[in-house]
Design an enzyme around this catalytic site. Sequence first.
Site, short mmCIF file in Angstrom:
data_model
loop_
_atom_site.label_atom_id
_atom_site.label_comp_id
_atom_site.label_asym_id
_atom_site.label_seq_id
_atom_site.Cartn_x
_atom_site.Cartn_y
_atom_site.Cartn_z
CB SER A 1 -0.79 0.10 1.41
OG SER A 1 -1.79 1.22 1.46
CE1 TYR B 1 -4.54 -2.14 4.62
CE2 TYR B 1 -3.45 0.60 4.29
CZ TYR B 1 -3.92 -0.90 3.73
OH TYR B 1 -3.47 -0.50 2.16
#
Length: 255
Positions: free
Chosen positions: A142, A159
């Site tokens: 990401s 995350y």
Amino acid sequence: MFELTGKVAVVTGASSGLGADAARAYVEAGANVALLARRFEKLEALAEELRAAGADALPVQCDVTDEDSVKAAIEKVLEHFGRIDILLNNAGVAVRGGVDTLTVEGWNKSMDTNVKGIFLVSKYVVPHMIAQKYGKIVNVASVNAVIADKQDVFIRHGYNASKSAVLGLTRGMAASYGKYNITVNAVGPGLFESEMTANTLFKSEEFLKGYSYQCPLGRPGARGEEAGPVLFFSSDASSYVTGEFVIIDGGSSIV
């Protein structure tokens, strides 16, 4: 160089989003695909679409956090196709919360899906790529592997940590398996509409206006735009590229 005729691609997290878009791109380039995810009904619907386009598409229910499930899924893929040329490790989750609010369960969910999942699927695919002296592995990280955000809507420390770990794992795998003609690269999507963002970020006109203003391309990513770099890393167009990371965010991370 982007031709994939005769190749077999395994896509995890294939039931929606980047996984489904990548599976469509693979088929358009000539590949056959194995679609892995927990939601079998969605996989079967996508498989029917891809079969109608002329591909051999195999839906396989799989929980990437469970080793027995992963082992059985890869065995089924190999029994059906006889080989695996491409692996897209796409399955992922985004759990909101900073270290002051995130539960241990939330932290573990991020790590188990986003990092352990890549480890387990690769564990059962890499030996076959080594044996055939060929493989293209693409790990989905990401943009949040390298940047963070102070806005509450983006605070996801588990995350951040898990996607940063994906980059370390990608480089380690690339260094180890290059001698077997296996390349391992990563992509880092920015803001795209998906199941994770449709009912949160994309529901806020104020957020989208602010994001579009600061993004050099002036908008979030459109469906399918994330599939191009994935196709590059999955094809022989990237035959001399390994251990690399490409961010797909319209330039948002540079400003």
